[in-house]
Design a protein around this motif. Structure first.
Motif: not given
Length: 198
Positions: A42, A45, A50, A52, A78, A81-82, A84-85, A88-89
């Motif tokens: 977790y 964000n 969030q 993952l 995945w 996605q992880h 990029k997450s 962004i965060a």
């Protein structure tokens, strides 16, 4: 020796125990448990907490599958996605820029087994915190062990009541302090100073 189950960018509670351990042993013979930190972490964000989660392959014929034999499902992106997450965060966090190049290979390498990802995340974190990264692996499962048994820290529902000292988080002005996130949250915010919180 302290005994742990390798998890994906482990929660802070696990690293609080890892730094106290004279030696780290990784449990290789446990059964995979859904809804555990074995394949999830977790982060924080702008919307709050969030998840993952690494997708794993489920084979219906198997009643019980060992974590070390758990295969990663790579049919969808995945890792992109992880990554990029995380960008962004944490891209404006104090230490993200310093660590991004070192963490990126984990999201570029193609993994077959979940356990290999978890070992690589451990090696990344121990390097970033300048901890001893030596560890041993178990050869058989001991229900009762003479070692300091920290395997329960891989289970979401069995987290310790004592939490680490509060530190500044990216969005705590909006959502307040969220305890026991992935060690990445503490690392991106505090860098080498993370050790003093652990």
């Amino acid at each position: 020796m302290s005994l742990f189950i390798p998890t994906y960018f482990s929660p802070i509670s696990q690293y609080s125990e890892i730094i106290k351990a004279d030696k780290v042993g990784f449990e290789m013979e446990d059964n995979f448990q859904k809804q555990s930190y074995r394949n999830r972490c977790y982060i924080y964000n702008s919307s709050g907490k969030q998840l993952l989660s690494i997708p794993v392959k489920h084979q219906f014929k198997e009643a019980r599958k060992k974590t070390k034999d758990t295969l990663v499902e790579n049919d969808f992106p995945w890792q992109d996605q992880h990554f990029k997450s995380l960008q962004i965060a944490y891209r404006t966090s104090p230490f993200y820029d310093l660590l991004e190049a070192d963490i990126a290979p984990i999201f570029e390498k193609k993994y077959k087994y979940l356990q290999d990802i978890n070992i690589d995340t451990f090696l990344f974190i121990t390097d970033a915190l300048q901890l001893n990264s030596d560890f041993s692996k178990t050869g058989n499962y001991e229900v009762e062990t003479t070692k300091n048994d920290c395997r329960f820290l891989a289970e979401k529902k069995h987290q310790p009541k004592k939490q680490v000292e509060k530190y500044t988080q990216m969005f705590d002005d909006k959502h307040g302090f969220i305890p026991n996130l992935s060690i990445l949250d503490l690392l991106f915010m505090e860098g080498p100073n993370a050790l003093s919180f652990l």
